[in-house]
Enzyme design. Structure first.
Site, PDB file in Angstrom:
ATOM      1  N   CYS A 165       0.802  -1.235   0.000  1.00  0.00           N
ATOM      2  CA  CYS A 165       0.000   0.000   0.000  1.00  0.00           C
ATOM      3  C   CYS A 165       0.827   1.274   0.000  1.00  0.00           C
ATOM      4  O   CYS A 165       0.550   2.193  -0.761  1.00  0.00           O
ATOM      5  CB  CYS A 165      -0.904   0.042   1.232  1.00  0.00           C
ATOM      6  SG  CYS A 165      -2.164  -1.224   1.324  1.00  0.00           S
TER       7      CYS A 165
ATOM      8  N   GLU B 250      -5.815   6.012  -7.979  1.00  0.00           N
ATOM      9  CA  GLU B 250      -5.183   5.227  -9.045  1.00  0.00           C
ATOM     10  C   GLU B 250      -4.152   6.002  -9.852  1.00  0.00           C
ATOM     11  O   GLU B 250      -3.284   5.407 -10.492  1.00  0.00           O
ATOM     12  CB  GLU B 250      -6.254   4.740 -10.030  1.00  0.00           C
ATOM     13  CG  GLU B 250      -7.292   3.828  -9.432  1.00  0.00           C
ATOM     14  CD  GLU B 250      -8.422   3.600 -10.416  1.00  0.00           C
ATOM     15  OE1 GLU B 250      -8.431   2.547 -11.064  1.00  0.00           O
ATOM     16  OE2 GLU B 250      -9.271   4.499 -10.556  1.00  0.00           O
TER      17      GLU B 250
END
Length: 1333
Positions: free
Chosen positions: A154, A1264
């Protein structure tokens, strides 16, 4: 076999509490014991093979000889619980908790924003904590080293490292942080106007509590007494199928080895453990000499060092380091070679577990140490017959006369000093720098006649080139007596390639690359020795050319550093209003303490069963029969579930739950086994016998799909201008293609589902990690043939998703629900990492074909582009991904005559699915590739051609949507200026002139990205907000928290709208019960749509409260709420957002498919090693148009995490399939995501301010966008490779494929070594792996 007495009691401590286990089972590992027996669920399961660090705990042991306590980080998944007798285990719960006291390590990780999904966080905490227990004031290098065995998908690691830096003695924080200025650039970094203040402070280190080592828990005195007990006796632990015996003396050990010659010796369990788990080895007896003091010693003598076989690789490292400090340099060449490889061998956890004796005697073909030990003339000391055997080629190649006899045991390894005219080196190349098996490694040594460069003795050992480590003994023999010169090198390369033959179909593939590495590493050794001789006698021995110097050194591992810049909050904003502030993730502290509950952390439910899968082993075949009789006969097995047991539809929207009549890929689920434990279910699943009959065709690659005309949907197309006509009037036309391979999501939490059937009305409750609970609800309802209203899906949090938990959990939930329905029992279904990678697939591989017409000045007039993606065997999201690719195919460039077509291919691979960026990261690479090709043909730089063709004014896209590229231009301009691109480009060119074997490259890429979906109803959202009588507020919405900080931002929205502190607001979970029919949390629109819904609900409630507030404007919130209740005003409401009214008409090729655009630019600089293909990312600057950031800490975290994920996608992440469609890459051993050593050494991120009236608070969805910016690393590599090719007189245009792996880099940097290797006719063999794009 000798009889075994009954079991002893296993005594150890966990978090200061004594554990007495009367039925210790040798097959149970510590991770299972912690989670399922002690219910300490902070320690996580992620890979099960010691490769990811999620299950890191601290094991402390007392040494009665030294009277010292040593703390080691270990991966609990590999530690047999029986090995812990007399040890103290500390888990993340024992470090600190919210209920007791949060430890500074936990606090700093959370407050430095080092957690996102939180699944890896307990492991990160334990790695740093263990380091601090051994070194309370660590160095920066120690912090980076400690984290090398921990993976995070992440964060991009930067904030994790930063949290550790605060414990270091030296100053680590930028001196000007928080001042609004950057230490790199003294002028104020502001963008829209000079009044706009920029901040760099994402947290306040003044809040950190100090580390006080005196407050750490003491080592249990009882364990010290046990360790010093003179009357220790042999321990025996009898399990269900196996026995563990722990001897206490050497004679006892030898007796056991004589009685049980086949029994393995278990020390660190880093070799035997994975063999049992992944290769189905079985051993009825284990002998564990862990406690034998005779195996733990270091003996320094005048001529060398003898190290006990029980010493861990970390202890070996310490011993060698001490020797290097104390001995003259000429004596320590072997030790320094070993230390270099020990730095990158595995991670800190494995180095603390694996032992020298175990490593030497297991003789793995990939060993980084054994080739060096052999080259350095090490000797193995054995006991039983008290003999010595040389650690040489015969031993490493497993010659029978050089092997240990069954009763023999390694006592120690003797490593002699090197001498003046003796040179020893270790060389290796792996897919990534740290914690990765070598693709090829070598240990080499040469001894010269004193005072000459005449070879007296030569040794070359290579790893990963055959089933064992291989000695080039014949070559070495032939070279004795030769001078160390270029003629010798030429013969050596030729002969070693003849002697070491890697077959063309060899396991692991990369055959030509590995052959090249054999001689490239030899050349490096040759240069090192030449340099060494020159240093000894510059008059006698000539030095190597100055331009070759950089080839001598590996890339250093540096601690990353950087600055993050964002717009400061308006000083007039209410101090209580959290919007715009870098607020910590609402679960960050819980992540760091291990108290954040994930689906598999939920306690066991009465009668629950575990599910294991049996998957297809064929690519395309009829199922003739399924025989489950053997499986059903095994202990603990309750049932085997097949397609016959599905009460409703077994095929929904083209997705098949249980294979029926045929299988269409390797990895398709044929049946599942439900049993009382997962171990029983897994064992039984292997016993299900399926008979197949193969069916043709078997389509694996895009090329094969095109040949068979195999597609999921019709072609999608957009076009503007007159493409054919434009091609007639251009100066040049180029045609080409680019292949972009796929990517594995590698979320840290594998797919996890808990299904609970209710006793009435056929209700089902599911707890799972998903991005789309409504989809799960739909699929379960269809499979069970019941209304959706009977299915309740609960999502507390998800341990990473990245698109991989949008559609896949629905299929897996349906499979689980069918099992729950049939058995009537709760079902716990957790995919093992290997199964998850096999079954759920990932990003679509892509083939892009282009024809580009352009003028000599770089202006592109026409482009005709075709895209094909490998969709796999079922529709999933492939058609939608194709649409996104086609719509985004212009990236940042205006081409007046432009046509783009796309089609999803249907193949016999597991079905590919959504992945962060949704097709854009693949497609935009093709765009940048043809821009780069145009630049090369025009003799211009890529940046010039990008600038020339970039959108400049308000414009229309190919599909007629109007947009303003002004923020794009600003990001581009700022990126070039603030990264000092021009100056660094010149510096790189200067570096390249001076260095032949290493090259630097820079690239800058612009980006025009979109959020949302071209289907309006997908953009709707709802929320539910309750105000309770004490003034506390409960918020629910349809979005799922998977680490992106969505819930944190929703609390910020509610806080602003209700004008109350965040502490009043609670957000518990996402559920289909509270918010029905919610859209997926994807496409970067989670905050956009759910934020609007929460805002709407809060505004409705505030409107209801307004009359009360007007009557009592100075009242408190609690008073207003109480008054409203007394006036019968509803304190609960739903909020709703209709959604962005997007659409796309494919017939007319026009529409308004996206609500707005996100712009950005990224500049990266790399250095590549042309001899090995390794690369190092030196610096990255990212400028992202964030408009107004609701939470800069969260947004910067998303950008950095996406960038690193993208960088991995474009460089080292490589999925390998066999020609039959079998996925080889099924674990962190085979598939390499970036570690802390891969991220940029310097990492600068700036949020650029703009306006976005479309979204809530003028923000933008940034989840994104950073992914594609990782391609700046790819194109920087291409730039460096181009420089190398240019210098070698090769064409500077070459096929740009992704990923740019070490293999691609090395084989594209063609030279005398790549020309020298033997090459095989492709028609004469079947390769081990193929590309599927």
């Amino acid at each position: 076999m000798a009889s075994v007495p009954n079991s002893d009691e296993l005594i150890f401590f966990v978090n200061g509490r004594k554990v007495i286990e009367k039925n210790a089972d040798p097959e149970v590992n510590l991770l299972y014991y912690l989670r399922k027996v002690l219910y300490l669920t902070g320690t996580k399961y992620s890979c099960g093979g010691g490769g990811c660090g999620a299950c890191t705990v601290m094991v402390s042991r007392y040494n009665p000889k030294t009277k010292k306590i040593h703390h080691s980080p270990v991966t609990a998944c590999l530690v047999p619980v029986c090995s812990l007798y007399g040890a103290a285990v500390t888990t993340v719960e024992g470090v600190g908790s919210i209920g007791t006291r949060i430890h500074p390590v936990q606090e700093r990780l959370a407050k430095c924003h080092g957690t996102q999904c939180g699944f890896c966080s307990p492991g990160m905490v334990m790695s740093i904590y263990t380091l601090l227990r051994n070194h309370p004031q660590p160095t920066l290098e120690q912090i980076t080293k400690a984290l090398g065995g921990n993976l995070c998908r992440c964060t991009g690691y930067r904030p994790i490292v930063e949290s550790g830096k605060h414990f270091c003695a030296e100053s680590t924080v930028c001196g000007l942080k928080g001042s609004g200025k950057c230490c790199m650039d003294q002028e104020e970094r502001s963008f829209v106007n000079r009044q706009e203040q920029m901040c760099t402070k994402l947290y306040n280190e003044d809040e950190f509590q100090p580390l006080d080592p005196s407050q750490e828990p003491i080592f249990p005195p009882e364990l010290i007494r046990m360790a010093e007990d003179p009357n220790k006796r042999r321990l025996t632990f009898q399990g269900e199928r196996t026995t563990w015996i722990a001897p206490v003396t050497l004679s006892d050990l030898l007796e056991l080895k004589a009685n049980f010659p086949e029994a393995p010796l278990i020390m660190g369990n880093t070799a035997v453990g994975p063999s049992i788990k992944f290769r189905d080895e079985f051993h009825p007896i284990f002998i564990s000499p862990l406690g034998l003091p005779e195996l733990y010693f270091v003996d320094y003598t005048d001529d060398g060092v003898t190290i006990g076989a029980g010493c861990s690789l970390a202890q070996l490292n310490d011993a060698l380091h001490l020797t290097v400090l104390e001995q003259p340099r000429e004596k320590t060449k072997t030790y320094r070679a070993l230390l270099k490889h020990l730095r990158t061998l595995a991670g800190a956890q494995i180095r603390n577990m694996a032992t020298l004796g175990g490593h030497v005697v297991s003789r793995p073909n990939f060993s980084d140490l054994n080739p060096i030990l052999a080259a350095g003339n090490a000797t193995i000391n054995l006991i039983s017959k008290d003999r010595q055997i040389p650690l040489n080629g015969h031993f490493l190649e497993r010659s029978p006369e050089a092997c240990l006899k069954s009763e023999e045991i390694v006592l120690s390894v003797y490593i002699p000093h090197s001498t003046q005219w003796h040179f020893v080196s270790g060389l290796r190349l792996a897919q990534r720098q740290e914690n990765a098996f070598a693709i090829v490694n070598a240990g080499m040594s040469v001894k010269f006649e004193d005072g000459t460069d005449t070879i007296k003795d030569l040794k070359m050992f290579y790893g990963s080139v055959g089933p064992t480590v291989v000695s080039a003994s014949q070559t070495c023999k032939q070279l004795i007596g030769r001078l160390w010169d270029d003629h010798m090198l030429s013969d050596a390369c030729r002969w070693v390639l003849e002697e070491i033959h890697i077959p063309p179909a060899a396991e692991g593939g990369m055959v030509e690359y590995r052959r090249t590495l054999i001689i490239s590493l030899l050349f490096k050794f040759y240069l090192k020795v030449r340099r060494g001789l020159n240093k000894m006698d510059p008059q006698k021995f000539s030095d190597i050319p100055e331009r070759f110097m950089s080839a001598l050194e590996d890339f250093p591992i540096k601690t990353p550093q950087g600055i993050q810049m964002f717009q400061c909050v308006d000083p007039y904003q209410s101090p209580q209003d959290p919007v715009g502030h870098p607020v910590m993730h609402q679960s960050a502290i819980k992540h760091a303490t291990g108290e954040a509950v994930f689906s598999d952390d939920m306690p066991p439910i009465a009668q629950e069963l575990f599910l294991a899968v049996t998957t297809s082993t064929r690519t395309h075949a009829k199922i003739i029969s399924i025989d489950a009789s053997e499986a059903l006969a095994l202990p603990g097995v309750v049932d085997v579930i097949t397609a016959e047991d599905v009460p409703g539809d077994n095929n929904h929207r083209g997705e098949v739950f249980y294979a029926q009549n045929e299988v269409i890929c390797v990895g398709q689920i044929v049946c599942t086994v439900a049993a009382d434990t997962y171990a029983h279910a897994r064992e039984a699943a292997k016993k299900v016998k399926i008979t197949y009959e193969d069916v043709e065709p078997r389509i694996i690659t895009i090329e094969q799909a095109l040949k068979h005309n195999s597609f999921f949907s019709i072609e999608k197309k957009v076009e503007q201008g007159n493409v054919e006509e434009a091609f007639k009037y251009v100066d040049q036309i180029i045609e080409g293609e680019a292949h972009v391979e796929g990517q594995e999501h590698f979320y840290m939490e594998t797919q996890t589902i808990l299904v609970i059937p209710k006793q009435e009305d056929r209700e089902m409750v599911l707890y799972l990690g998903t991005q789309f609970p409504s989809h799960v609800q739909e699929f379960v309802a269809v499979a069970l043939n019941i209304p959706r209203s009977r299915i309740a899906c609960h999502v507390k949090r998800t341990g990473g998703g990245f698109g991989g938990k949008v559609t896949k959990p629905a299929v897996l939930a349906a499979i689980s629900a069918v099992a729950a329905n049939k058995t009537g029992c709760p079902i716990r279904f957790i995919l093992e990492r290997g199964d998850d990678m096999l079954i759920t697939a990932g990003r679509h591989p892509l083939l892009g074909k282009y024809k580009i017409g352009f003028m000599n000045n770089g202006v592109i007039k026409a482009a005709d582009v075709e895209y094909y993606i490998n969709g796999g065997c079922t529709p999933d999201e492939s058609e939608s991904v194709t649409e996104f690719i086609v719509l985004k195919s212009d990236n940042a460039y205006y081409i007046p005559n432009f046509r783009c077509r796309g089609r999803p291919c249907k193949t016999n691979l597991p079905s590919n699915t959504a992945f962060r960026g949704y097709g854009f990261p693949q497609a935009a690479v093709v765009v940048e590739a043809y821009i780069t090709a145009v630049a090369s043909h025009c003799n211009l730089s890529p940046e010039e051609v990008k600038e020339i063709n970039m959108y400049k004014t308000i414009n229309e896209t190919t599909y007629k949507q109007t947009f303003n590229p002004e923020p794009l231009r600003r990001c581009w301009k700022e990126c070039l200026e603030k990264s000092s691109f021009s100056a660094r480009k010149l510096a790189a060119e200067e570096f390249n002139k001076k260095n032949y074997w290493k090259k630097r490259g820079l690239a800058v890429v612009p980006m025009k990205f979109t959020v949302g979906f071209p289907v309006a109803y997908y953009n709707q959202a709802a929320a539910l907000v309750h105000i309770y009588l004490d003034g506390s507020v409960l918020v629910a919405h349809g979005g799922c928290e998977m680490g992106q900080g969505l819930h944190t931002k929703m609390m910020q929205v509610a806080s602003r709208e209700l004008n109350i502190p965040r502490s009043y607001i609670h957000l518990s979970e996402t559920s289909t019960v509270t918010v029905p029919n919610a859209s997926f949390t994807a496409a970067s629109m989670g905050t956009d749509i759910n934020g609007k819904a929460v805002q709407n609900a809060c505004q409705i409630l505030m409107a209801r409260l307004q009359p009360i507030i007007r009557k009592n404007p100075k009242g408190r919130w609690e008073e207003w709420v109480a008054e409203a209740f007394e006036e019968s005003i509803s304190l609960s409401t739903t909020g709703y957002f209709k959604g962005y009214q997007t659409y796309m008409d494919w017939e007319k090729e026009k529409g308004d498919p996206y609500p707005y655009y996100v712009y950005g630019a990224s500049c990266s600089e790399v250095e590549v090693d042309c001899l090995t293909g390794a690369h190092k990312l030196l610096r990255t600057d990212i400028f992202m148009d964030a408009a107004f950031s609701i939470n800069p800490a969260v947004d910067i975290g998303q950008i950095e995490g996406a960038f690193v994920q993208g960088m991995g996608f474009y460089t080292i992440e490589e999925l390998k399939y066999s020609p039959e469609g079998v996925l080889h890459s099924r674990s962190p051993d085979d598939y390499k995501i970036p570690t802390v050593t891969e991220i940029p050494e310097e990492f600068y991120v700036t949020l650029v301010h703009s306006r976005n009236p479309t979204a809530i608070y003028s923000s933008k969805g940034l989840g994104e966008a950073g992914m594609f910016l990782g391609s700046s690393v790819l194109f920087a590599i291409f730039d460096a490779v181009t420089a190398a090719r240019k210098e070698r007189g090769l064409t500077t245009t070459f096929t740009l494929n992704s990923p740019a792996t070490p293999e691609f880099i090395r084989m594209t940097c063609v030279d005398q070594f790549t020309d020298m290797i033997p090459r095989d006719d492709p028609s004469t063999f079947t390769p081990w792996s193929i590309h599927v794009s």
